[in-house]
Motif scaffolding. Structure first.
Motif, short mmCIF file in Angstrom:
data_model
loop_
_atom_site.label_atom_id
_atom_site.label_comp_id
_atom_site.label_asym_id
_atom_site.label_seq_id
_atom_site.Cartn_x
_atom_site.Cartn_y
_atom_site.Cartn_z
N LEU A 183 -4.41 -9.17 -4.89
CA LEU A 183 -4.51 -7.73 -5.47
C LEU A 183 -5.89 -7.84 -6.65
O LEU A 183 -5.59 -8.86 -7.83
CB LEU A 183 -3.27 -7.45 -6.15
N SER A 184 -6.09 -6.78 -7.17
CA SER A 184 -7.44 -7.01 -8.52
C SER A 184 -7.12 -5.57 -9.02
O SER A 184 -6.86 -4.05 -7.60
CB SER A 184 -8.83 -7.21 -8.11
N ASP A 185 -7.74 -5.13 -9.99
CA ASP A 185 -7.69 -3.79 -10.42
C ASP A 185 -8.54 -3.84 -12.18
O ASP A 185 -8.38 -5.14 -12.79
CB ASP A 185 -6.62 -3.25 -11.35
N ASP A 186 -9.37 -3.04 -12.30
CA ASP A 186 -10.35 -3.35 -14.09
C ASP A 186 -9.79 -3.66 -15.41
O ASP A 186 -10.25 -3.69 -16.16
CB ASP A 186 -11.40 -2.32 -13.79
N THR A 187 -7.95 -2.88 -14.72
CA THR A 187 -6.86 -2.75 -16.14
C THR A 187 -5.77 -4.36 -16.37
O THR A 187 -5.50 -3.96 -17.24
CB THR A 187 -6.83 -1.55 -15.98
N GLN A 188 -5.69 -5.28 -15.00
CA GLN A 188 -5.10 -5.89 -15.28
C GLN A 188 -5.84 -6.88 -14.29
O GLN A 188 -7.07 -7.03 -13.68
CB GLN A 188 -3.42 -5.23 -14.82
N GLN A 190 0.65 -1.32 0.09
CA GLN A 190 0.12 -0.16 -0.10
C GLN A 190 0.71 1.05 0.39
O GLN A 190 0.00 2.20 -0.63
CB GLN A 190 -0.78 -0.14 1.07
N SER A 199 3.30 -2.79 -6.83
CA SER A 199 1.99 -1.34 -7.15
C SER A 199 1.23 -1.53 -8.42
O SER A 199 0.85 -2.00 -9.32
CB SER A 199 3.40 -0.15 -6.92
N GLY A 200 -0.18 -0.87 -8.60
CA GLY A 200 -0.40 0.23 -9.34
C GLY A 200 -2.25 -1.06 -9.16
O GLY A 200 -2.90 -1.04 -10.09
N TYR A 201 -2.71 -1.29 -8.14
CA TYR A 201 -3.77 -2.02 -8.03
C TYR A 201 -4.87 -1.86 -7.15
O TYR A 201 -4.37 -1.47 -5.83
CB TYR A 201 -3.26 -3.61 -7.42
N ALA A 202 -5.82 -1.58 -7.77
CA ALA A 202 -6.73 -0.40 -6.79
C ALA A 202 -7.65 -1.21 -5.46
O ALA A 202 -7.41 -0.51 -4.58
CB ALA A 202 -8.16 -0.48 -7.76
N ASN A 203 -7.63 -2.89 -5.51
CA ASN A 203 -8.47 -3.04 -4.92
C ASN A 203 -6.51 -3.82 -3.97
O ASN A 203 -6.38 -4.72 -4.29
CB ASN A 203 -9.60 -4.04 -4.78
#
Length: 234
Positions: A124-129, A94, A102-106
């Motif tokens: 780790l999750s993110d809509d873009t990856q 975080q 780095s670079g994950y929203a959740n």
């Protein structure tokens, strides 16, 4: 991660029954504290050296004190409480210290996954990856100048490597993160001399696309925090 309330210190007398340790306090009295480490603790047990422990205010606990840190004869510090590793990793992710993650929203902890009834330490999750599954291991075994994992044969650790490889096969990202809780360790390697099957599976995991990272923890009697990356040899 700050230790609140501050840790108390004593002198280690012995560890026994796996989860207990006797400690002599500065006033000469002796207490029994909880040992939150299920491993062999090879090269982490130094009777006569200083240990630090936390205190819980939970009245239901039979042993309110928890062993947190040990000093070695060389005055290295070791984070004994393996349960701290996940929180240290989450904090470092975080704050951006672990740049590879780095670079994950959740971020979520202890999420069920895989085919072998497992829980991933960090998801780790993110809509873009793709999803990123992070398995965290605490590394405390120092031999010569090398840090090794595991410190005993680990069927559970082998299972986790198989699960990570399975996640890669499904198109996800999978990461094995060694949290180094020993101030004398600057290089991490699989302990082939202790668990050859784990070392073999780790090589297979890397060849299948599982990423392996190691990060050093700065330990003191007042705080513990991940500060920098370590080299890993597979």
């Amino acid at each position: 991660m700050d230790f609140t309330p501050p840790l108390q210190k004593g002198t280690l007398l012995k560890r026994y029954k796996r989860f207990l340790a006797d400690v002599k306090l500065e006033d000469g009295s002796e207490i029994t504290i909880h040992c939150p480490n299920t491993g062999s603790m090879k090269n982490c047990l130094f009777p006569g050296e200083t240990v630090w422990f936390s205190t819980s205010d939970n009245p239901k606990r039979k042993y309110p004190h928890t062993w947190e840190i040990s000093a070695t004869p060389e005055q290295h510090l070791i984070g004994i409480n393996t349960g701290r590793a996940n929180a240290l990793a989450e904090e470092a992710i975080q704050s951006g210290v672990i740049t590879e993650l780095s670079g994950y929203a959740n971020i979520k902890r202890e999420v069920k996954y895989g085919d072998e009834n497992s829980r991933i330490d960090i998801l780790l999750s993110d809509d873009t990856q793709p999803l990123c599954y992070v398995e965290v291991k605490s590394c405390t075994l120092l031999e010569q100048t090398v840090g090794y994992f595991p410190d005993s044969v680990t069927a559970r650790g082998q299972k986790h490597l198989r699960e990570l490889m399975h996640m890669v096969s499904l198109g996800h990202r999978a990461v094995l993160l060694f949290v180094v809780q020993h101030s004398g360790i600057n290089l991490v390697q699989a302990a082939e001399h202790i668990d050859p099957q784990y070392a073999l599976l780790l090589k297979q995991a890397v060849n299948s696309g599982v990423e392996v990272l190691a990060y050093q923890t700065e330990i003191s009697a007042t705080s513990s925090i991940i500060t920098r990356s370590c080299k890993v040899i597979v």
